[in-house]
Motif scaffolding. Structure first.
Motif, PDB file in Angstrom:
ATOM      1  N   VAL A  13       0.945   8.904  47.005  1.00 14.77           N
ATOM      2  CA  VAL A  13       1.094   8.493  45.607  1.00 14.77           C
ATOM      3  C   VAL A  13       0.267   7.259  45.257  1.00 14.77           C
ATOM      4  N   ASN A  14       0.019   6.390  46.221  1.00 19.74           N
ATOM      5  CA  ASN A  14      -0.808   5.219  45.901  1.00 19.74           C
ATOM      6  C   ASN A  14      -2.286   5.578  45.769  1.00 19.74           C
ATOM      7  N   PHE A  15      -2.654   6.794  46.200  1.00 20.06           N
ATOM      8  CA  PHE A  15      -4.009   7.280  45.927  1.00 20.06           C
ATOM      9  C   PHE A  15      -3.879   8.238  44.727  1.00 20.06           C
TER      10      PHE A  15
ATOM     11  N   THR B  66       0.034  -5.217  55.300  1.00 23.13           N
ATOM     12  CA  THR B  66      -0.505  -5.044  53.947  1.00 23.13           C
ATOM     13  C   THR B  66      -1.497  -3.879  53.959  1.00 23.13           C
ATOM     14  N   GLY B  67      -2.455  -3.887  53.024  1.00 23.56           N
ATOM     15  CA  GLY B  67      -3.477  -2.844  53.020  1.00 23.56           C
ATOM     16  C   GLY B  67      -4.795  -3.458  53.439  1.00 23.56           C
ATOM     17  N   GLU B  68      -5.824  -2.628  53.471  1.00 22.45           N
ATOM     18  CA  GLU B  68      -7.108  -3.163  53.926  1.00 22.45           C
ATOM     19  C   GLU B  68      -7.872  -3.869  52.816  1.00 22.45           C
ATOM     20  N   CYS B  69      -7.585  -3.523  51.567  1.00 22.56           N
ATOM     21  CA  CYS B  69      -8.312  -4.180  50.471  1.00 22.56           C
ATOM     22  C   CYS B  69      -7.435  -5.306  49.937  1.00 22.56           C
ATOM     23  N   THR B  70      -7.904  -6.542  50.102  1.00 20.66           N
ATOM     24  CA  THR B  70      -7.029  -7.685  49.827  1.00 20.66           C
ATOM     25  C   THR B  70      -6.922  -8.025  48.343  1.00 20.66           C
TER      26      THR B  70
ATOM     27  N   ARG C  72       3.199  -0.507  29.700  1.00 18.62           N
ATOM     28  CA  ARG C  72       2.505  -0.304  30.976  1.00 18.62           C
ATOM     29  C   ARG C  72       2.524  -1.621  31.738  1.00 18.62           C
ATOM     30  N   VAL C  73       2.845  -1.554  33.023  1.00 19.72           N
ATOM     31  CA  VAL C  73       2.951  -2.769  33.838  1.00 19.72           C
ATOM     32  C   VAL C  73       1.749  -2.831  34.771  1.00 19.72           C
ATOM     33  N   ARG C  74       1.141  -4.000  34.826  1.00 19.09           N
ATOM     34  CA  ARG C  74      -0.010  -4.146  35.727  1.00 19.09           C
ATOM     35  C   ARG C  74       0.222  -5.329  36.652  1.00 19.09           C
TER      36      ARG C  74
ATOM     37  N   VAL D 137      10.583  -2.964  36.124  1.00 18.04           N
ATOM     38  CA  VAL D 137       9.494  -3.870  36.493  1.00 18.04           C
ATOM     39  C   VAL D 137       9.962  -4.709  37.673  1.00 18.04           C
ATOM     40  N   VAL D 138       9.301  -4.550  38.802  1.00 24.30           N
ATOM     41  CA  VAL D 138       9.682  -5.347  39.963  1.00 24.30           C
ATOM     42  C   VAL D 138       8.993  -6.708  39.835  1.00 24.30           C
ATOM     43  N   LEU D 139       9.827  -7.750  39.761  1.00 26.53           N
ATOM     44  CA  LEU D 139       9.281  -9.099  39.612  1.00 26.53           C
ATOM     45  C   LEU D 139       8.859  -9.660  40.954  1.00 26.53           C
TER      46      LEU D 139
ATOM     47  N   GLY E 293       2.516  -5.691  43.540  1.00 22.79           N
ATOM     48  CA  GLY E 293       3.405  -4.842  42.726  1.00 22.79           C
ATOM     49  C   GLY E 293       3.149  -3.361  42.933  1.00 22.79           C
ATOM     50  N   GLY E 294       1.899  -2.936  42.826  1.00 21.31           N
ATOM     51  CA  GLY E 294       1.575  -1.516  42.976  1.00 21.31           C
ATOM     52  C   GLY E 294       1.641  -1.076  44.431  1.00 21.31           C
ATOM     53  N   GLN E 295       1.125  -1.920  45.318  1.00 18.71           N
ATOM     54  CA  GLN E 295       1.074  -1.550  46.747  1.00 18.71           C
ATOM     55  C   GLN E 295       2.476  -1.261  47.282  1.00 18.71           C
TER      56      GLN E 295
HETATM   57  P1  FDA Z   1      -1.785  -1.588  39.336  1.00 14.26           P
HETATM   58  O1  FDA Z   1      -1.466  -2.885  38.736  1.00 14.26           O
HETATM   59  O2  FDA Z   1      -2.866  -0.771  38.716  1.00 14.26           O
HETATM   60  O3  FDA Z   1      -0.440  -0.754  39.475  1.00 14.26           O
HETATM   61  C1  FDA Z   1      -0.381   0.530  40.082  1.00 14.26           C
HETATM   62  C2  FDA Z   1       0.840   1.296  39.550  1.00 14.26           C
HETATM   63  O4  FDA Z   1       2.029   0.553  39.823  1.00 14.26           O
HETATM   64  C3  FDA Z   1       0.820   1.497  38.041  1.00 14.26           C
HETATM   65  O5  FDA Z   1       1.502   2.706  37.743  1.00 14.26           O
HETATM   66  C4  FDA Z   1       1.614   0.326  37.523  1.00 14.26           C
HETATM   67  O6  FDA Z   1       2.183   0.547  36.244  1.00 14.26           O
HETATM   68  C5  FDA Z   1       2.677   0.171  38.593  1.00 14.26           C
HETATM   69  N1  FDA Z   1       3.109  -1.205  38.771  1.00 14.26           N
HETATM   70  C6  FDA Z   1       2.317  -2.276  38.993  1.00 14.26           C
HETATM   71  N2  FDA Z   1       3.064  -3.375  39.140  1.00 14.26           N
HETATM   72  C7  FDA Z   1       4.353  -3.007  39.018  1.00 14.26           C
HETATM   73  C8  FDA Z   1       5.575  -3.719  39.074  1.00 14.26           C
HETATM   74  N3  FDA Z   1       5.608  -5.025  39.298  1.00 14.26           N
HETATM   75  N4  FDA Z   1       6.735  -3.048  38.879  1.00 14.26           N
HETATM   76  C9  FDA Z   1       6.700  -1.703  38.648  1.00 14.26           C
HETATM   77  N5  FDA Z   1       5.564  -0.979  38.594  1.00 14.26           N
HETATM   78  C10 FDA Z   1       4.389  -1.627  38.776  1.00 14.26           C
HETATM   79  N6  FDA Z   1      -3.529   1.552  49.243  1.00 14.26           N
HETATM   80  C11 FDA Z   1      -3.039   1.433  50.505  1.00 14.26           C
HETATM   81  O7  FDA Z   1      -1.901   1.820  50.768  1.00 14.26           O
HETATM   82  N7  FDA Z   1      -3.818   0.873  51.473  1.00 14.26           N
HETATM   83  C12 FDA Z   1      -5.072   0.408  51.232  1.00 14.26           C
HETATM   84  O8  FDA Z   1      -5.738  -0.086  52.141  1.00 14.26           O
HETATM   85  C13 FDA Z   1      -5.584   0.529  49.908  1.00 14.26           C
HETATM   86  N8  FDA Z   1      -6.840   0.095  49.591  1.00 14.26           N
HETATM   87  C14 FDA Z   1      -7.309   0.176  48.298  1.00 14.26           C
HETATM   88  C15 FDA Z   1      -8.587  -0.287  47.978  1.00 14.26           C
HETATM   89  C16 FDA Z   1      -9.061  -0.223  46.665  1.00 14.26           C
HETATM   90  C17 FDA Z   1     -10.420  -0.762  46.343  1.00 14.26           C
HETATM   91  C18 FDA Z   1      -8.254   0.350  45.660  1.00 14.26           C
HETATM   92  C19 FDA Z   1      -8.758   0.454  44.250  1.00 14.26           C
HETATM   93  C20 FDA Z   1      -6.983   0.835  45.976  1.00 14.26           C
HETATM   94  C21 FDA Z   1      -6.502   0.771  47.298  1.00 14.26           C
HETATM   95  N9  FDA Z   1      -5.237   1.245  47.639  1.00 14.26           N
HETATM   96  C22 FDA Z   1      -4.770   1.113  48.934  1.00 14.26           C
HETATM   97  C23 FDA Z   1      -4.376   1.888  46.632  1.00 14.26           C
HETATM   98  C24 FDA Z   1      -3.411   0.876  46.061  1.00 14.26           C
HETATM   99  O9  FDA Z   1      -2.367   0.628  46.974  1.00 14.26           O
HETATM  100  C25 FDA Z   1      -2.763   1.409  44.789  1.00 14.26           C
HETATM  101  O10 FDA Z   1      -3.746   1.697  43.842  1.00 14.26           O
HETATM  102  C26 FDA Z   1      -1.755   0.412  44.227  1.00 14.26           C
HETATM  103  O11 FDA Z   1      -0.879   1.076  43.358  1.00 14.26           O
HETATM  104  C27 FDA Z   1      -2.463  -0.715  43.498  1.00 14.26           C
HETATM  105  O12 FDA Z   1      -1.570  -1.728  43.176  1.00 14.26           O
HETATM  106  P2  FDA Z   1      -1.990  -2.749  42.027  1.00 14.26           P
HETATM  107  O13 FDA Z   1      -0.839  -3.616  41.777  1.00 14.26           O
HETATM  108  O14 FDA Z   1      -3.302  -3.369  42.362  1.00 14.26           O
HETATM  109  O15 FDA Z   1      -2.271  -1.740  40.843  1.00 14.26           O
END
Ligand code: FDA
Length: 509
Positions: free
Chosen positions: A447-449, A148-152, A80-82, A215-217, A157-159
């Protein structure tokens, strides 16, 4: 609840050849829990019974990522990638595949941002937060920004993997629409740039959702122009102060007003005196001065009654702090301090709206939200979002969408995990009642939700394309088949998998 097995021990032996033990954490290490919990956002997945990784690796270099994947593949572990840990369903750090141990690859320390103002581009590593990205871009030039998104605190990676919607989306599209190259580690442990990965995989990683393709670096992004002065406002109206009329008018104009103006709605249950009401807050970013904004609003949205003293002029980077509600009022340096978004328990769902909801129906929706204590967030589309073809990236919700609704059910530690069933049932009830007003065939979702109610892949090995169509069409519409075909080409054995990863589709000739 840890997964341990012989394969985990063999995996640890394998990575010990190339990775120093300083960045490997097993359940026996005292800092294991701190590292695991560091970016968990949703407390529903931070409990004693939540399945936990056999080991956590926090790479300091790209070769650490390569070794983790090569060893994980060799010993049949699920990786799992975070990046930022904001996945709504915890898919980046937990797993429901009880028969397969898993490893957490936490990219938190790979977070450099390198801006090149000569080409208006930047390379950003996946472990950076959106706040860090915005900050370092703005430090180079006050005329450069990024959608970007509203939550900084969200991770890059996920966004970017899932799209990425924010206050500049109507002007410049999603975060993923502005990616021009990337470095991906594939299932064989190779680092591929855009040329080496080819256009199909490059297409899939820009919106197909994280965790499916590699895994996107790092991402190379195209920066966008922002004016030296932007204007923000936040105006709230209760239902007594014509809140419903404001929502009704907003539905009709927010998607086709000038692209320089972004106005979203946050609609929350509130108590006023003895009465419960819904409070409608219009939050806005305008790419221009307050005078210009007031002219636009008096022409197009006079019902809002916007006054000069509601408007604040500032730089774009200050507006990023303003819109990241938990940082509002702090200095821009807060963007690089990695303050976590306040953690709580939650369940979110999403819908797309193609026709304004009739005003009479809004009154019922407020009743349901009050009954269930549910918050609604509405984000306008239109502008650049509509100009991009729905097959250009995996994100298909383009022309014809007025806005996306996010249903937000959050609760605190006072109620805790035991309240999950009650609150999840509440949000599902409202979602069900919304059926007549939202997109149909398929009922679309973002999908991001991430929302596992839409369907899951079942157990670790039994991922079927046909089964996955149920949820896949809702996130990706017609793009789902292409995503599955790309997956079939780059990861036919389905090494990168989770409960809602793209299943491989291999066509027989
Ligand atoms: P996380 O690390 O949990 O990863 C999310 C998914 O992506 C997982 O399946 C993970 O395995 C995979 N992943 C992570 N890094 C990767 C990598 N390097 N390579 C491949 N896969 C990878 N969205 C939006 O569009 N606009 C917004 O304003 C917001 N606001 C917001 C606020 C809050 C409080 C939350 C909790 C969430 C949002 N989101 C959002 C949703 C957000 O974009 C979404 O949850 C993203 O996937 C989170 O990315 P993280 O890297 O933080 O998550």
């Amino acid at each position: 609840c840890f997964f341990t097995s012989t394969s985990s021990n063999e995996f640890l032996d394998c990575i010990s050849q190339t990775i120093s033990s300083d960045v490997v954490f097993t359940p026996n290490d005292t800092s294991y829990s701190t590292v695991l919990q560091s970016t968990i956002q949703n407390l529903r997945f931070d409990t004693p019974t939540t399945p936990k990784p056999s080991a956590i690796i926090t790479p300091l270099s790209y070769s650490h990522v390569q070794s983790t994947l090569i060893c994980g593949f060799e010993f049949g572990l699920n990786v799992r990638v975070r990046s930022g840990g904001h996945d709504y369903e915890g898919l980046s750090y937990t797993s429901s595949y009880h028969s397969t141990p898993f490893i957490l690859l936490d990219l938190n320390l790979l977070r450099s941002v390198t801006v090149d103002p000569d080409t208006n581009t930047a390379w950003v590593e996946s472990g950076a937060t959106l706040g860090e990205l915005a900050y370092w871009v703005a430090r180079k030039s006050n005329l450069l920004g990024f959608p970007t998104g509203e939550c900084t605190s969200v991770g890059v990676g996920g966004q970017l993997s899932g799209g990425g919607f924010g206050t500049l989306a109507r002007k410049y599209g999603l975060s993923a629409d502005n990616v021009i190259d990337a470095l991906v580690v594939d299932v064989k442990g190779r680092i591929l740039d855009r040329d080496r990965m080819g256009e199909d995989l490059f297409w899939a990683i820009r919106g197909g959702g994280g965790g499916s393709f590699g895994v996107v670096l790092s991402w190379r992004i195209s920066l966008v122009y922002v004016p030296p002065v932007v204007t923000v406002f936040s105006v709230s109206k209760s239902l007594d102060q014509s809140g419903t009329g404001i929502v009704n008018k907003w539905q009709n104009i927010a998607h086709n007003i000038t692209e320089d103006l972004f106005m979203n709605l946050l609609i929350t249950p509130a108590v006023q005196g003895q009465n419960s009401t819904m409070l409608v807050t219009v939050n806005s970013l305008f790419l221009g001065t307050a005078d210009e904004l007031i002219n636009v609003i008096s022409d197009e949205f006079p019902e809002l009654g916007l006054q000069e003293n509601d408007c604040m002029e500032m730089s774009w980077i200050e507006s990023v702090v303003y819109h990241s509600l938990y940082l509002r009022g702090q200095s821009i340096e807060a963007l690089i301090e990695r303050q976590p978004w306040p953690k709580d328990y939650y369940k979110f769902k999403s819908d797309y709206i193609k026709k304004p909801i009739p005003e009479e129906a809004l009154a019922n929706i407020w009743k349901w939200c009050l009954q269930e204590n549910l918050i609604l967030a509405m984000e306008p589309h239109g502008g650049k979002m509509s100009a991009i073809n729905e097959t250009a990236t995996p994100y298909p919700h383009r022309e014809g969408n007025l806005y996306i609704i996010q249903y937000i059910m959050r609760w605190g530690t006072d109620e805790g995990l035991n309240a999950t069933e009650t609150h999840v049932a509440s949000i599902r009830r409202v979602y069900e009642k919304m059926t007549p007003y939202v997109s149909k065939k398929p009922r679309e979702a973002y999908v991001n939700f991430r929302d596992l109610d839409l369907g899951t892949n079942g157990n670790a090995s039994g991922t079927s394309y046909v089964q996955a169509l149920r949820w896949g069409r809702r996130y990706f519409k017609g793009n789902f088949e292409k995503l599955a075909l790309v997956k079939g080409m780059v990861d036919p054995t389905n090494f990168f998998r989770n409960e809602q990863s793209i299943p491989p589709l291999v066509l027989s000739h």
